[in-house]
Structures are given as C-alpha cells and as structure tokens.
Design a protein around this motif. Structure first.
Motif, PDB file in Angstrom:
ATOM      1  N   HIS A   1       0.569  -1.222  -0.020  1.00 28.72           N
ATOM      2  CA  HIS A   1      -0.006   0.004  -0.056  1.00 28.72           C
ATOM      3  C   HIS A   1       0.941   1.103   0.045  1.00 28.72           C
ATOM      4  N   ALA A   2       1.930   1.029   0.293  1.00 30.82           N
ATOM      5  CA  ALA A   2       2.969   2.323   0.635  1.00 30.82           C
ATOM      6  C   ALA A   2       3.197   2.940  -0.830  1.00 30.82           C
ATOM      7  N   LYS A   3       3.503   4.320  -0.942  1.00 32.73           N
ATOM      8  CA  LYS A   3       3.751   4.933  -2.205  1.00 32.73           C
ATOM      9  C   LYS A   3       5.200   4.805  -2.368  1.00 32.73           C
ATOM     10  N   ARG A   4       5.670   4.550  -3.641  1.00 32.87           N
ATOM     11  CA  ARG A   4       6.941   4.311  -4.169  1.00 32.87           C
ATOM     12  C   ARG A   4       7.330   4.847  -5.466  1.00 32.87           C
ATOM     13  N   TYR A   5       8.331   5.383  -5.774  1.00 33.83           N
ATOM     14  CA  TYR A   5       8.941   5.976  -7.032  1.00 33.83           C
ATOM     15  C   TYR A   5      10.250   5.268  -7.465  1.00 33.83           C
ATOM     16  N   TYR A   6      10.388   5.042  -8.575  1.00 34.42           N
ATOM     17  CA  TYR A   6      11.483   4.773  -9.233  1.00 34.42           C
ATOM     18  C   TYR A   6      12.324   5.722  -9.981  1.00 34.42           C
ATOM     19  N   PHE A   7      13.666   5.914  -9.692  1.00 36.23           N
ATOM     20  CA  PHE A   7      14.209   6.988 -10.314  1.00 36.23           C
ATOM     21  C   PHE A   7      15.256   6.257 -11.266  1.00 36.23           C
ATOM     22  N   LEU A   8      15.303   6.731 -12.514  1.00 31.87           N
ATOM     23  CA  LEU A   8      16.507   5.956 -13.550  1.00 31.87           C
ATOM     24  C   LEU A   8      17.441   6.986 -13.500  1.00 31.87           C
ATOM     25  N   VAL A   9      18.777   6.578 -12.910  1.00 37.89           N
ATOM     26  CA  VAL A   9      19.718   7.366 -12.552  1.00 37.89           C
ATOM     27  C   VAL A   9      21.025   6.997 -13.427  1.00 37.89           C
ATOM     28  N   GLY A  10      21.575   8.099 -14.002  1.00 37.30           N
ATOM     29  CA  GLY A  10      23.014   7.723 -15.069  1.00 37.30           C
ATOM     30  C   GLY A  10      23.510   8.906 -15.664  1.00 37.30           C
ATOM     31  N   PRO A  11      24.556   8.949 -16.499  1.00 39.56           N
ATOM     32  CA  PRO A  11      24.878  10.160 -17.134  1.00 39.56           C
ATOM     33  C   PRO A  11      24.020  10.799 -18.049  1.00 39.56           C
ATOM     34  N   ALA A  12      24.129  12.068 -18.168  1.00 44.46           N
ATOM     35  CA  ALA A  12      22.972  12.752 -19.016  1.00 44.46           C
ATOM     36  C   ALA A  12      23.291  12.459 -20.562  1.00 44.46           C
ATOM     37  N   GLU A  13      24.703  12.002 -20.834  1.00 45.69           N
ATOM     38  CA  GLU A  13      24.768  11.568 -22.317  1.00 45.69           C
ATOM     39  C   GLU A  13      24.934  10.296 -22.204  1.00 45.69           C
ATOM     40  N   LEU A  14      24.339   9.410 -22.965  1.00 41.92           N
ATOM     41  CA  LEU A  14      24.437   8.099 -22.945  1.00 41.92           C
ATOM     42  C   LEU A  14      24.657   7.726 -24.459  1.00 41.92           C
ATOM     43  N   HIS A  15      25.832   7.100 -24.994  1.00 40.19           N
ATOM     44  CA  HIS A  15      26.046   6.587 -26.292  1.00 40.19           C
ATOM     45  C   HIS A  15      25.119   5.560 -26.830  1.00 40.19           C
ATOM     46  N   ASP A  16      25.098   4.690 -26.137  1.00 37.88           N
ATOM     47  CA  ASP A  16      24.528   3.281 -26.749  1.00 37.88           C
ATOM     48  C   ASP A  16      24.013   2.524 -25.592  1.00 37.88           C
ATOM     49  N   ILE A  17      23.416   1.524 -25.711  1.00 42.95           N
ATOM     50  CA  ILE A  17      22.975   0.354 -24.978  1.00 42.95           C
ATOM     51  C   ILE A  17      23.976  -0.078 -23.944  1.00 42.95           C
TER      52      ILE A  17
END
Length: 470
Positions: free
Chosen positions: A272-288
């Motif tokens: 029941h608790a609220k939760r959020y997911y943050f995707l965190v990483g470098p602002a510039e990503l070149h590929d997968i």
C-alpha cells in the motif's frame, strides 16, 4: 472479550491505514486472501500484537537483554535471496536477507520464530496447492509434483535452528566470521542454479543487457534511456509531480535523473505504500552498452517497523523516524550495505532512498515446496542457508562484542523444542486468520460469493519459473 475479527481489523489498519471492510478494501488485502502464507507476509504487525498479548508465547529465557540485536522484523523464507553487495554499485552476488522495511532493535528469537512459522505455512501451502484448496499462477501444478509434508517441516525447523546456532559458534571462535557471506553452493544444492542466474544478471555478467532488473525495466530509444511502458508496474507522472520529485531527491542521488515513474503493486507487506523509481545515470548516453553506468533508485514511503507498534519501549533507537531507522538497521545487518542509502522527510512523510539491485533474485515458495523428487531435501537445504545468513546478519548488530552470540548459543539448545512447538501451533492461528480475512473481503464483494474462505481470489502473474526477479 474483543473478537478476533476486531483484532485483525485493528492491526491491519495500523500499518495499512485502512481496515478490510465491505466499504473499502486495499489491493494488499486482496493479495493476502490468496493463501495463509500470503496473509502472513502481509500481517507482520498481527504477529507482534499476538506476542504482546500472549496469544503466541515464546520461551522467556530468550527474551532477556543479551538476546537483543538488530533484527529483520519480518523474517520469513521469501525475504531471503540473492542480491549484489553495495546495491547496484557492486558486482558480488550473495545470498542474504533482502527486506529491511521492518528492521529495528529487537530480540533475535522474534526473527527465529517468524521464520519457523513461515516454514510451517509453506508446508500448508504446498499441500493446499496439490489438493486445489489454494490456487496459484506462479507455477504450473502437475500430477507429478510432490509437496513437503509435516515431517519435512519439522526437519527444516531443526535444520534452520542448528545452522543458525552453528554459525554463531563459528563467530565465537573467530569474530571475523561475521563478515563472511554465502556466495557459492554445491552443484546439487537447491540454490545453485539461482545463484548462477543472479551472477549472470550482475553488471559484467552474460545476461546483464537482457535479463537484469535494469535492462528489463528500461528501453533505449533516440539516444535516451527511460522506463519501459508497463501500466501494470509503472505509472507516468504529471509534470508538476515529476518536477517536485526531481527537485527534492536529486541531491541524494549520485548522477543525473533520466526518468521517474510511480511503482505500482510491489510486494505484499508494504504493497500500500507509495514508491517511486528514479532512473539515474550520465546525462549523455552513447548506446545500450552504457547501461552499466546507470541504475534504478527506489524512493519509498516508509511505515513504522512492525515490532515497534506492539513493543514501543524495546530500545530508544526504535524511536527514530521509520526511514532513518530502516536505513540504519540495513547498514548494520549487511556486510557491505548499499552505497546509495538515505532517508528524506518530504510532504510531512518519511521516505527511504535506496538503489535497486540489478541481480536481485529469490526462490518462489511454490517452486521450493513443490518438486518432482525429494522436496523435503530441497526445503532443508534452503532452511540451512537461511539459518546461516540470519546468524551472520544478527551478529553484525554488535560488532564490538560476542555477548549476543554467547547468549544464544548457550540457551537455544534448551529451548529449541519449546520454540518450534509454539511456532507450529501458532501457524494454525494464522490459517484461521486467513480464513477470517477471506470472509470479511468476500462480504465486500471482492471475492465471489460462491468461493469459500479457503478458495481465495487468484491474481494472474506473468512471471513463471524458479527464480523470481524483483
């Protein structure tokens, strides 16, 4: 005399904010009707209330001061599994406790008892699945499956306590043992295959780019990484909410915020608790292939630890705000805790910030207790591993002395039988409470009227197989 239904409703409302009723019922309570084991997972506070009122009585000698340590609080067989040390920042995969939402200062025997009861309820679950009393969509129930029996449960209880005690004995001989971890299993061990799968999903593993938690949760398009569209797991945020979350939590993160979503329907106890997911990483990503530079951070509204509701005076430490307490206890229970672990007060509520593990895996109870050959052997192997992992975690609660280890090693052998008998008996109370909850929810119309209390509503789950990724 207060009815059991009133006790059940009061205790569930303490942590859930809503009691099950014909007027309003949480999705969490619906999940708890699946079977008594699921009910047990979602009602830790009821367990502690029953301890406080004497409905469940444990050996008094084990409730003395030296028996205190940092405990899991919600110790059951599904709250152990594989994860990477240091959270998403590490690559070393270990088997250990993996849920710290109810962690606090408490008595070691509380964790032992809660785990023993879960073993008994797992046995009930296996037999109920084979007879059709309970239903599941986690595994396919076939005629060639065998379930653990009562003797297997008793053997697993004995194995668990012996493994726990023996691990504490090894620490008494060499205190550095408390810094050991379980990271390798024999070829024929029930955990070996899961351990290898988890290792492949860690950063640098063969399956990291396809099967890690991070890879399965994200998509790389047009040079940007974001959460995948999955309305059953993630909810997109309104711009105002996104900005508020971004502004509030960015100082606690170690890199740029690439995306934020609300996480839906996770877990049982804190569903029941609220939760959020943050995707965190470098602002510039070149590929997968830059995926290893990123990670997922969970921001979760933290509720009070269940033991503290029934036992508020066990330790002044437990008066910390819930998120601060959970973070502190996790740091002590783990050998190498998550590098990203913090607590924040936001909108007058406490929030726990922690990195999600790329390779977090656990064994589904259904796959553990139902096997084609010798399910009792696998069950005991698992109980043995959990006993060792729990002893190591408990020992880290006080790294300056071995008072706790001396106390438990000396007294546990005298009270093993009384402890086990009390837990096996209490499991019958849990089964009755589950039936009562089913009756309450059936009155609300969430369970079809033709179903009995032992025929819970089944929710479809798309995930199958032995290892359950979180």
């Amino acid at each position: 005399m207060i009815s059991r239904q009133s006790i059940l409703s009061t205790q569930l409302s303490l942590t859930d904010g809503v009691a099950p009723s014909p007027v309003k019922t949480l999705d969490k309570h619906i999940k708890m009707t699946l079977n008594p084991y699921q009910f047990y997972r979602g009602s830790a506070q009821l367990f502690y209330a029953d301890l406080a009122t004497g409905i469940l009585t444990l050996p008094d000698m084990l409730l003395a001061g030296p028996g205190k340590t940092i405990i899991m609080g919600d110790c059951h067989l599904a709250n152990f599994g594989f994860l990477t040390e240091e959270g998403s920042h590490g690559d070393q995969v270990i088997f250990s406790p993996n849920d710290f939402d109810d962690a606090c200062v408490g008595y070691g025997i509380w964790d032992l008892a809660r785990f023993l009861i879960s073993l008994s309820l797992a046995g009930d679950l296996g037999r109920g699945l084979l007879t059709g009393q309970y239903l599941t969509d986690e595994i396919e129930i076939t005629d060639d499956l065998k379930s653990i029996q009562e003797d297997d449960v008793k053997a697993a209880c004995k194995t668990f306590l012996s493994a726990y005690r023996d691990a504490l004995k090894r620490i008494l001989k060499d205190e550095d043992v408390r810094y050991q971890v379980l990271k390798k299993f024999d070829h024929d061990h029930v955990l070996n295959a899961c351990c290898r799968k988890a290792a492949k999903r860690a950063a640098g593993g063969d399956d990291f780019y396809t099967k890690s938690q991070l890879a399965k949760s994200t998509v790389f398009e047009d040079g940007k990484l974001r959460f995948t569209e999955n309305p059953f797991k993630y909810k997109r945020l309104h711009e105002k909410d996104y900005l508020a979350l971004e502004t509030t939590f960015r100082p606690y993160l170690d890199d740029e915020i690439l995306d934020i979503v609300a996480r839906l329907g996770a877990g049982i106890g804190a569903n029941h608790a609220k939760r959020y997911y943050f995707l965190v990483g470098p602002a510039e990503l070149h590929d997968i292939h830059d995926l290893s530079l990123c990670h997922i951070v969970e921001v979760k509204q933290q509720c009070p630890a269940s033991p503290t509701l029934a036992f508020p005076d066990v330790s002044p430490v437990n008066t910390l705000n819930p998120a601060h307490l959970a973070a502190n206890c996790q740091r002590q229970l783990q050998r190498r805790p998550d590098l990203l672990l913090d607590e924040v007060v936001w909108r007058k509520k406490q929030w726990l910030v922690r990195s999600r593990h790329h390779a977090r895996l656990s064994v589904k109870p259904e796959s553990l207790i139902l096997q084609k050959k010798h399910p009792g052997e696998a069950f005991c192997q698992y109980a043995n591993a959990c006993g060792i992992a729990l002893a190591l975690a408990h020992s880290r609660g006080d790294r300056r002395s071995v008072r706790f280890e001396h106390f438990m090693v000396e007294l546990l052998p005298e009270h093993d039988k009384a402890l086990t008998d009390a837990c096996l008996e209490y499991s019958e109370q849990v089964i009755q409470d589950h039936a009562l909850l089913c009756d309450i929810i059936r009155l609300s119309g969430h369970i079809s009227p033709h179903k009995s209390a032992t025929e819970p509503t089944v929710h479809n789950c798309p995930t199958r197989g032995t290892c359950l990724p979180y």
